[in-house]
Design a protein around this motif. Structure first.
Motif, PDB file in Angstrom:
ATOM      1  N   GLU A  79      10.735  58.400 -81.337  1.00 20.12           N
ATOM      2  CA  GLU A  79      10.236  57.023 -81.311  1.00 20.12           C
ATOM      3  C   GLU A  79       9.648  56.647 -82.669  1.00 20.12           C
ATOM      4  O   GLU A  79       9.912  55.563 -83.200  1.00 20.12           O
ATOM      5  CB  GLU A  79       9.184  56.879 -80.208  1.00 20.12           C
ATOM      6  N   TYR A  80       8.857  57.555 -83.242  1.00 24.12           N
ATOM      7  CA  TYR A  80       8.261  57.309 -84.554  1.00 24.12           C
ATOM      8  C   TYR A  80       9.357  57.173 -85.619  1.00 24.12           C
ATOM      9  O   TYR A  80       9.308  56.272 -86.463  1.00 24.12           O
ATOM     10  CB  TYR A  80       7.289  58.431 -84.923  1.00 24.12           C
ATOM     11  N   SER A  95      10.768  65.978 -80.175  1.00 25.28           N
ATOM     12  CA  SER A  95      10.082  65.349 -79.053  1.00 25.28           C
ATOM     13  C   SER A  95      10.400  63.852 -78.990  1.00 25.28           C
ATOM     14  O   SER A  95      10.835  63.247 -79.969  1.00 25.28           O
ATOM     15  CB  SER A  95       8.563  65.542 -79.184  1.00 25.28           C
ATOM     16  N   GLY A  96      10.149  63.290 -77.839  1.00 28.83           N
ATOM     17  CA  GLY A  96      10.332  61.856 -77.650  1.00 28.83           C
ATOM     18  C   GLY A  96       9.449  61.052 -78.585  1.00 28.83           C
ATOM     19  O   GLY A  96       9.858  60.019 -79.118  1.00 28.83           O
ATOM     20  N   GLU A  97       8.224  61.540 -78.802  1.00 33.65           N
ATOM     21  CA  GLU A  97       7.294  60.863 -79.715  1.00 33.65           C
ATOM     22  C   GLU A  97       7.846  60.864 -81.134  1.00 33.65           C
ATOM     23  O   GLU A  97       7.762  59.857 -81.842  1.00 33.65           O
ATOM     24  CB  GLU A  97       5.925  61.551 -79.705  1.00 33.65           C
ATOM     25  N   GLU A  98       8.400  62.000 -81.543  1.00 37.61           N
ATOM     26  CA  GLU A  98       8.965  62.093 -82.887  1.00 37.61           C
ATOM     27  C   GLU A  98      10.157  61.147 -83.047  1.00 37.61           C
ATOM     28  O   GLU A  98      10.299  60.483 -84.077  1.00 37.61           O
ATOM     29  CB  GLU A  98       9.415  63.529 -83.198  1.00 37.61           C
ATOM     30  N   GLN A 120      12.416  56.186 -85.217  1.00 38.76           N
ATOM     31  CA  GLN A 120      13.105  54.911 -85.034  1.00 38.76           C
ATOM     32  C   GLN A 120      12.281  53.755 -85.595  1.00 38.76           C
ATOM     33  O   GLN A 120      12.823  52.842 -86.219  1.00 38.76           O
ATOM     34  CB  GLN A 120      13.415  54.683 -83.548  1.00 38.76           C
ATOM     35  N   LYS A 121      10.972  53.806 -85.401  1.00 32.23           N
ATOM     36  CA  LYS A 121      10.105  52.747 -85.927  1.00 32.23           C
ATOM     37  C   LYS A 121      10.111  52.747 -87.455  1.00 32.23           C
ATOM     38  O   LYS A 121      10.190  51.691 -88.082  1.00 32.23           O
ATOM     39  CB  LYS A 121       8.676  52.914 -85.402  1.00 32.23           C
TER      40      LYS A 121
END
Length: 115
Positions: free
Chosen positions: A68-69, A63-66, A71-72
């Protein structure tokens, strides 16, 4: 004449452990391990990478959330000096492993090159 390749492999392992690159990685891992914050951050980074790789291998969508997390967490890990040094030491050691792999597969490749 029978050749015991495992004797040579064990000798190579011993030599590998004596390289500056291995010793540098060993020290870098110790530095990260001895710093609770760095160790926790690296474990989070590594566990997340493994989780995402497993999902990819299963054909599951990330998912996009995964992403993004991930990458952070990667960015935080790379900003930590001890983790960065460890990753750089690992890359230097990986170059040796690549060279060994090339040397090991060269005889097989030369057989196919004759075709």
């Amino acid at each position: 004449m029978t050749v015991n390749i495992y004797d040579d492999i064990n000798k190579l392992e011993g030599t590998f452990r004596k390289t500056d690159e291995f010793k540098n990685l060993e020290q870098a891992v110790e530095d990260v391990t001895s710093d609770k914050e760095a160790a926790d951050l690296f474990r989070t980074f590594r566990d997340l990478q493994l989780k995402l790789q497993e999902k990819q291998m299963k054909g599951e969508e990330i998912s996009g959330e995964e992403m993004e997390y991930a990458q952070k967490v990667a960015q935080l890990a790379q900003q930590n000096g001890k983790i960065l040094e460890m990753l750089e030491a690992e890359m230097a050691l990986s170059r040796i492993i690549d060279e060994v792999n090339k040397a090991m597969t060269r005889p097989v490749q030369s057989l196919y090159d004759k075709m």
